[in-house]
Design a protein around this motif. Sequence first.
Motif, PDB file in Angstrom:
ATOM      1  N   PRO A 146      24.024  41.660  21.430  1.00 18.28           N
ATOM      2  CA  PRO A 146      23.884  40.260  21.850  1.00 18.28           C
ATOM      3  C   PRO A 146      23.149  40.063  23.177  1.00 18.28           C
ATOM      4  CG  PRO A 146      26.140  41.008  22.117  1.00 18.28           C
ATOM      5  CD  PRO A 146      25.407  42.103  21.422  1.00 18.28           C
ATOM      6  N   TYR A 147      22.955  41.132  23.966  1.00 24.52           N
ATOM      7  CA  TYR A 147      22.304  40.989  25.260  1.00 24.52           C
ATOM      8  C   TYR A 147      20.851  41.445  25.232  1.00 24.52           C
ATOM      9  CZ  TYR A 147      27.315  41.172  26.321  1.00 24.52           C
ATOM     10  OH  TYR A 147      28.667  40.983  26.318  1.00 24.52           O
ATOM     11  N   GLU A 148      20.369  41.898  24.081  1.00 25.71           N
ATOM     12  CA  GLU A 148      19.017  42.461  23.991  1.00 25.71           C
ATOM     13  C   GLU A 148      17.949  41.461  24.430  1.00 25.71           C
ATOM     14  OE1 GLU A 148      16.194  44.838  20.804  1.00 25.71           O
ATOM     15  OE2 GLU A 148      17.811  43.566  20.042  1.00 25.71           O
ATOM     16  N   TYR A 149      17.997  40.250  23.883  1.00 23.37           N
ATOM     17  CA  TYR A 149      17.006  39.235  24.239  1.00 23.37           C
ATOM     18  C   TYR A 149      17.014  38.984  25.752  1.00 23.37           C
ATOM     19  CZ  TYR A 149      14.577  34.799  24.680  1.00 23.37           C
ATOM     20  OH  TYR A 149      13.721  33.803  25.076  1.00 23.37           O
ATOM     21  N   GLY A 152      14.356  39.965  31.313  1.00 22.86           N
ATOM     22  CA  GLY A 152      14.567  40.325  32.716  1.00 22.86           C
ATOM     23  C   GLY A 152      15.815  39.726  33.324  1.00 22.86           C
ATOM     24  N   PHE A 153      16.669  39.098  32.508  1.00 23.67           N
ATOM     25  CA  PHE A 153      17.918  38.529  33.006  1.00 23.67           C
ATOM     26  C   PHE A 153      18.861  39.651  33.449  1.00 23.67           C
ATOM     27  CE2 PHE A 153      18.082  34.640  29.875  1.00 23.67           C
ATOM     28  CZ  PHE A 153      16.826  34.249  30.274  1.00 23.67           C
ATOM     29  N   ARG A 154      19.694  39.362  34.420  1.00 20.11           N
ATOM     30  CA  ARG A 154      20.813  40.246  34.746  1.00 20.11           C
ATOM     31  C   ARG A 154      22.033  39.718  34.010  1.00 20.11           C
ATOM     32  NH1 ARG A 154      23.615  41.886  40.566  1.00 20.11           N
ATOM     33  NH2 ARG A 154      25.164  43.259  39.611  1.00 20.11           N
ATOM     34  N   VAL A 155      22.621  40.532  33.150  1.00 20.84           N
ATOM     35  CA  VAL A 155      23.806  40.144  32.386  1.00 20.84           C
ATOM     36  C   VAL A 155      25.003  40.893  32.957  1.00 20.84           C
ATOM     37  CG1 VAL A 155      24.907  40.079  30.112  1.00 20.84           C
ATOM     38  CG2 VAL A 155      22.422  39.738  30.314  1.00 20.84           C
TER      39      VAL A 155
END
Length: 194
Positions: A75-78, A83-86
């Motif tokens: 779910p965090y791939e996109y 370049g988001f920090r999750v």
Amino acid sequence: GGDHTVTYPILQAVAEKHGPVGLVHVDAHTDTADRALGEKIYHGTPFRRCVEEGLLDCSRVVQIGIRGSSYDPDPYEYCREQGFRVVPAEECWRKSLVPLMGEVRKQMGDKPVYISFDIDALDPAYAPGTGTPEIAGLTPAQALEIIRGCKGLNIVGCDLVEVAPMYDVSGNTALLGANLLFEMLCVLPRVTTM
């Protein structure tokens, strides 16, 4: 406020004035899906639409408290690809978020920042009045650390979304939401607090 769809047109207006902005996004979900029931605009897609329109400075996007159900195996791939920090919720468990917010302040710098806070970032033990509750969320104290940790940033707007009081007979979700909004007002630039 309403569901997270409202952030999309707000960020269109903000970016028209300020250009692409940084984003402190506090939520149980990334809200970067492409479609639901054939629709491209719904409460699970606003930040994908914002990326597509160039409304966000993707190097200055942080998503905090992410967890729970997903329709994707990663779910965090996109988000990572943009370049988001999750920061998943499990990285927040049992600790203060003051150090994290120090890192976030450095990441955001002095450029314009928008805060978007979905009440479902909080554990439903504290905020059950939302349409998509997910267990093992943030605490109210951590929510305060996040918002207060934004003090000094060049905040150009903020929202708090997904509060559904009819799902909480105690009224605690609405009370928590109102207090978090008050805290957001207190960290806006040029606001003097005691």
